[in-house]
Design an enzyme around this catalytic site. Structure first.
Site, PDB file in Angstrom:
ATOM      1  N   ASP A  39      53.812  52.038  17.652  1.00 36.08           N
ATOM      2  CA  ASP A  39      52.606  51.209  17.455  1.00 36.08           C
ATOM      3  C   ASP A  39      52.081  50.636  18.780  1.00 36.08           C
ATOM      4  OD1 ASP A  39      54.541  49.420  18.083  1.00 36.08           O
ATOM      5  OD2 ASP A  39      54.273  48.126  16.340  1.00 36.08           O
ATOM      6  N   ARG A  98      41.239  36.208  40.026  1.00 39.60           N
ATOM      7  CA  ARG A  98      39.854  35.792  40.293  1.00 39.60           C
ATOM      8  C   ARG A  98      39.318  34.858  39.221  1.00 39.60           C
ATOM      9  NH1 ARG A  98      37.275  41.566  41.653  1.00 39.60           N
ATOM     10  NH2 ARG A  98      38.945  42.242  40.262  1.00 39.60           N
ATOM     11  N   HIS A 132      44.551  36.150  45.754  1.00 40.46           N
ATOM     12  CA  HIS A 132      43.109  36.037  45.955  1.00 40.46           C
ATOM     13  C   HIS A 132      42.744  34.676  46.570  1.00 40.46           C
ATOM     14  CE1 HIS A 132      38.897  36.455  45.544  1.00 40.46           C
ATOM     15  NE2 HIS A 132      38.822  35.469  44.680  1.00 40.46           N
ATOM     16  N   ASP A 171      32.079  38.701  52.315  1.00 40.25           N
ATOM     17  CA  ASP A 171      31.448  37.558  51.655  1.00 40.25           C
ATOM     18  C   ASP A 171      32.020  36.267  52.242  1.00 40.25           C
ATOM     19  OD1 ASP A 171      33.949  37.102  50.381  1.00 40.25           O
ATOM     20  OD2 ASP A 171      33.343  38.233  48.617  1.00 40.25           O
ATOM     21  N   LYS A 194      26.798  37.362  50.664  1.00 40.73           N
ATOM     22  CA  LYS A 194      26.640  38.241  49.498  1.00 40.73           C
ATOM     23  C   LYS A 194      26.331  37.424  48.245  1.00 40.73           C
ATOM     24  CE  LYS A 194      30.561  39.183  46.831  1.00 40.73           C
ATOM     25  NZ  LYS A 194      31.889  39.761  46.571  1.00 40.73           N
TER      26      LYS A 194
HETATM   27  C1  R5P Z   1      35.774  38.434  45.913  1.00 39.34           C
HETATM   28  O1  R5P Z   1      35.839  37.237  45.819  1.00 39.34           O
HETATM   29  C2  R5P Z   1      36.940  39.306  46.315  1.00 39.34           C
HETATM   30  O2  R5P Z   1      37.538  38.853  47.482  1.00 39.34           O
HETATM   31  C3  R5P Z   1      36.478  40.718  46.498  1.00 39.34           C
HETATM   32  O3  R5P Z   1      35.483  40.727  47.514  1.00 39.34           O
HETATM   33  C4  R5P Z   1      35.830  41.273  45.268  1.00 39.34           C
HETATM   34  O4  R5P Z   1      36.345  40.718  44.112  1.00 39.34           O
HETATM   35  C5  R5P Z   1      36.008  42.761  45.271  1.00 39.34           C
HETATM   36  O5  R5P Z   1      35.407  43.268  44.112  1.00 39.34           O
HETATM   37  P1  R5P Z   1      34.453  44.535  44.159  1.00 39.34           P
HETATM   38  O6  R5P Z   1      35.168  45.586  44.956  1.00 39.34           O
HETATM   39  O7  R5P Z   1      34.296  44.905  42.700  1.00 39.34           O
HETATM   40  O8  R5P Z   1      33.164  44.122  44.787  1.00 39.34           O
END
Ligand code: R5P
Length: 318
Positions: A39, A98, A132, A171, A194
């Site tokens: 299952d 995240r 992260h 970013d 970004k």
């Molecule tokens: C953002 O805060 C993370 O550090 C990455 O830049 C991001 O989550 C990467 O995700 P993707 O490759 O989907 O843009």
């Protein structure tokens, strides 16, 4: 100093990383079977005697995230019930990271719930790599050792001796990470401003800093759909950058990440083996460095109750 035997186990998320860690540790990877009931429920069994052991469970909570997370907590539960003396969850890639705050109404704080699940299962400590956000350590009321892949990545890029190098954060959130690399590599620093349009798409607003005529190292903690890093690569290229290198610790590479990377104006993409890369995603431009030695060394130091801060500064062979 722990006198109990060091034993390492793993689920199915990244068995080869656990094997490579065991080679460096000079220990045999423990026997544990992880299978599925008809299952789809997960069935875990520790096949070795672990009574009194100093046990480490290596499991990235990478895609399939929920399956791998469940394997991790079941392995921890099995070890606890089999009387392991101490259990360390080694989570090279920590999924759900995240989702670490309520950024809108009526949403969970998933990263905290995952920390609670790992704690409730019975982990005594956690070892992770390039979370992260470093604050996630505080989601655990347990000792957390947080390593960085930078000793491995820095060594690689230092050896390439790229002239006129500028490290670029794709970013604002990655700017601290990029600043660290620019300092260690003696390079300049620029930041991409970004805006996330959807879960998969991002838009570059502007690039802060000088990239014209420079070689670029775009650095991030993870490449998921590659939307952020590919858009940043295109922008710096349009602004007259010479060669563009991408580096990230965690190669999630989901959705249409590979198509985006294939089309991006980049010379090389450098990642680590925290997450396995399927054969179909192998590319000549994709270089994978191993963090097995770094993690193995950390496990050994935890076992011997030695400081692991030395691992933050030194450069590590992969
Ligand atoms: C953002 O805060 C993370 O550090 C990455 O830049 C991001 O989550 C990467 O995700 P993707 O490759 O989907 O843009």
């Amino acid at each position: 100093m722990m006198h109990n035997a060091l034993q390492v186990f793993t689920g199915t998320a990244n068995r080869s990383l656990a094997e490579r860690m065991c080679e460096h540790l000079n220990v045999r990877l423990g026997n544990a079977s992880v299978t599925r009931f008809p299952d789809t429920e997960i069935r875990v069994k520790i096949e070795d005697d672990v009574r009194g052991a100093d046990a480490f469970v290596v499991q990235s909570t990478c895609p399939p995230v929920n399956e791998n997370l469940m394997e991790l907590v079941l392995l921890i539960d099995a070890l606890r019930r089999a009387s392991a003396e101490r259990i360390t969850a080694v989570i090279p890639y920590y999924g759900y990271a995240r989702q670490d705050r309520k950024d809108e109404g009526r949403v969970p704080i998933s990263a905290k719930l995952v920390a609670n699940m790992i704690t409730t299962a019975g982990a005594d400590r956690v070892l992770c790599l390039d979370l992260h956000a470093a604050q996630l350590q505080g989601f655990f009321d347990l000792p957390v050792d947080h390593l960085y892949a930078s000793p491995v990545l820095t060594r690689y890029f230092r050896r390439l001796q790229i002239p006129d190098l500028v490290v670029v954060a794709p970013d604002v959130g990655s700017s601290k990470l990029a600043r660290g690399y620019s300092k260690r590599l003696g390079a300049g620093l620029a930041i991409v401003d970004k805006r996330r349009v959807t879960d998969r798409d991002t838009e570059v607003l502007t690039v802060i800093g000088d990239v014209k005529g420079k070689n670029i190292l775009l650095i991030d903690d993870m490449i998921s759909t590659a939307g952020s890093i590919a858009a940043a690569a295109k922008s710096v290229h349009k602004l007259g950058a010479k060669e563009v290198y991408l580096a990230a610790t965690h190669p999630i590479l989901c959705g249409n990440a590979m198509e985006r990377l294939d089309e991006a104006p980049v010379r090389q993409v450098v990642v680590t083996d925290t997450i396995p890369i399927p054969e179909k995603n192998a590319r000549p431009y994709l270089k994978v460095l191993s963090v097995a030695r770094l993690l193995g060394e950390a496990v050994m130091r935890i076992h011997h109750a030695e400081s692991i801060s030395r691992l933050f500064d030194s450069e590590f062979e992969d």
